[in-house]
Motif scaffolding. Sequence first.
Motif, PDB file in Angstrom:
ATOM      1  N   GLU A  49       1.053  -1.090   0.217  1.00 58.86           N
ATOM      2  CA  GLU A  49      -0.099   0.639   0.440  1.00 58.86           C
ATOM      3  C   GLU A  49       0.746   1.557  -0.166  1.00 58.86           C
ATOM      4  O   GLU A  49       0.400   2.577   0.892  1.00 58.86           O
ATOM      5  N   ARG A  50       1.779   1.245  -1.039  1.00 61.93           N
ATOM      6  CA  ARG A  50       2.878   2.131  -1.019  1.00 61.93           C
ATOM      7  C   ARG A  50       3.213   2.781  -0.123  1.00 61.93           C
ATOM      8  O   ARG A  50       4.493   4.045   0.091  1.00 61.93           O
ATOM      9  N   GLY A  51       3.680   2.056   1.185  1.00 61.32           N
ATOM     10  CA  GLY A  51       4.841   2.038   1.877  1.00 61.32           C
ATOM     11  C   GLY A  51       5.844   0.805   2.182  1.00 61.32           C
ATOM     12  O   GLY A  51       5.505  -0.219   1.541  1.00 61.32           O
ATOM     13  N   ASP A  52       6.849   0.754   2.724  1.00 62.23           N
ATOM     14  CA  ASP A  52       7.919  -0.645   3.166  1.00 62.23           C
ATOM     15  C   ASP A  52       6.876  -1.329   4.018  1.00 62.23           C
ATOM     16  O   ASP A  52       6.237  -1.106   5.025  1.00 62.23           O
ATOM     17  N   VAL A  53       7.015  -2.396   3.546  1.00 60.19           N
ATOM     18  CA  VAL A  53       7.097  -4.131   4.388  1.00 60.19           C
ATOM     19  C   VAL A  53       7.047  -3.469   5.873  1.00 60.19           C
ATOM     20  O   VAL A  53       8.682  -2.935   6.158  1.00 60.19           O
ATOM     21  N   SER A  54       6.762  -3.720   7.115  1.00 59.92           N
ATOM     22  CA  SER A  54       7.102  -4.320   8.230  1.00 59.92           C
ATOM     23  C   SER A  54       8.478  -5.590   8.350  1.00 59.92           C
ATOM     24  O   SER A  54       7.773  -6.455   7.175  1.00 59.92           O
ATOM     25  N   ASP A  55       8.507  -5.429   9.447  1.00 59.05           N
ATOM     26  CA  ASP A  55       9.778  -6.566  10.138  1.00 59.05           C
ATOM     27  C   ASP A  55       9.381  -7.879   9.659  1.00 59.05           C
ATOM     28  O   ASP A  55       9.339  -9.060   9.109  1.00 59.05           O
ATOM     29  N   TRP A  56       7.840  -8.130  10.094  1.00 61.12           N
ATOM     30  CA  TRP A  56       7.326  -9.255  10.427  1.00 61.12           C
ATOM     31  C   TRP A  56       7.066 -10.179   9.098  1.00 61.12           C
ATOM     32  O   TRP A  56       7.323 -11.437   8.415  1.00 61.12           O
ATOM     33  N   VAL A  57       7.342  -9.164   8.251  1.00 52.84           N
ATOM     34  CA  VAL A  57       5.976  -9.634   6.838  1.00 52.84           C
ATOM     35  C   VAL A  57       8.053 -10.509   5.813  1.00 52.84           C
ATOM     36  O   VAL A  57       7.886 -11.575   5.297  1.00 52.84           O
ATOM     37  N   LEU A  58       8.731  -9.704   6.349  1.00 50.35           N
ATOM     38  CA  LEU A  58      10.398 -10.227   5.768  1.00 50.35           C
ATOM     39  C   LEU A  58      10.453 -10.899   6.309  1.00 50.35           C
ATOM     40  O   LEU A  58      10.868 -12.282   5.766  1.00 50.35           O
ATOM     41  N   ASP A  59      10.190 -11.496   7.473  1.00 51.60           N
ATOM     42  CA  ASP A  59      10.558 -12.650   8.505  1.00 51.60           C
ATOM     43  C   ASP A  59       9.955 -13.722   8.471  1.00 51.60           C
ATOM     44  O   ASP A  59      10.308 -14.956   8.167  1.00 51.60           O
ATOM     45  N   GLU A  60       8.462 -13.634   7.240  1.00 56.98           N
ATOM     46  CA  GLU A  60       7.594 -14.264   7.674  1.00 56.98           C
ATOM     47  C   GLU A  60       7.237 -14.977   6.137  1.00 56.98           C
ATOM     48  O   GLU A  60       7.047 -15.567   5.977  1.00 56.98           O
ATOM     49  N   ARG A  61       8.316 -14.945   4.977  1.00 61.43           N
ATOM     50  CA  ARG A  61       8.413 -15.130   3.809  1.00 61.43           C
ATOM     51  C   ARG A  61       9.266 -16.427   3.725  1.00 61.43           C
ATOM     52  O   ARG A  61      10.155 -16.155   4.251  1.00 61.43           O
ATOM     53  N   PRO A  62       8.801 -17.315   2.722  1.00 61.34           N
ATOM     54  CA  PRO A  62       9.314 -18.485   2.378  1.00 61.34           C
ATOM     55  C   PRO A  62      10.637 -18.724   2.546  1.00 61.34           C
ATOM     56  O   PRO A  62      10.971 -17.320   1.295  1.00 61.34           O
ATOM     57  N   ASP A  63      11.591 -19.312   1.392  1.00 60.44           N
ATOM     58  CA  ASP A  63      13.206 -19.298   1.704  1.00 60.44           C
ATOM     59  C   ASP A  63      12.851 -19.524  -0.211  1.00 60.44           C
ATOM     60  O   ASP A  63      11.169 -20.170  -0.576  1.00 60.44           O
TER      61      ASP A  63
END
Length: 177
Positions: free
Chosen positions: A66-80
């Motif tokens: 939504e036009r903003g940077d993603v939060s840390d949880w989004v980066l932490d949860e994405r699978p490899d």
Amino acid sequence: MPTVVARLPAAERDAFTEPLGELYQTPEPLLSATSEPVIAVGDVVLAHLGRESHTPAVSIVDGRTERGDVSDWVLDERPDAATEYTVKNRAGTITAELVEAIESALEDSEPARIIVDGEEDLAVLPVILLAPTGATVVYGQPSEGMVAVQVDDETRATGRSLLARMDRDPEFWEFLG
């Protein structure tokens, strides 16, 4: 500068806001309704699937929501992902580079991620045209949830209809196969 093969005119933006499939608030019922391969478009969608221990065959992300940077949880949860492609794709466009990366990622036998420098929102349309019949494309519907689209002749026709509303390179349809 990547070659733009399609550009969304400002006057057509509203036509692209309706969900193309079933809308879900949580990933559990969405995953029970999907068929493989699953292709995820969007950082938050990918994180929700990762929280459920589901790794999509292909994911397309841009580090923004939504036009903003993603939060840390989004980066932490994405699978490899076994393979990553990095492409440029400005907002409101579909570049040749993006389409080529989608084609390559769909051919990978291991999970692949496309990292977009720019915006990935319109990637849903070429994915629908290029994914195998029976695949499920999952993308975010801003402030509403996640949309799951089963790839079939009907959804491909809808995708082609939406793409036809865009300004396109003369060889656009041949480029998409």
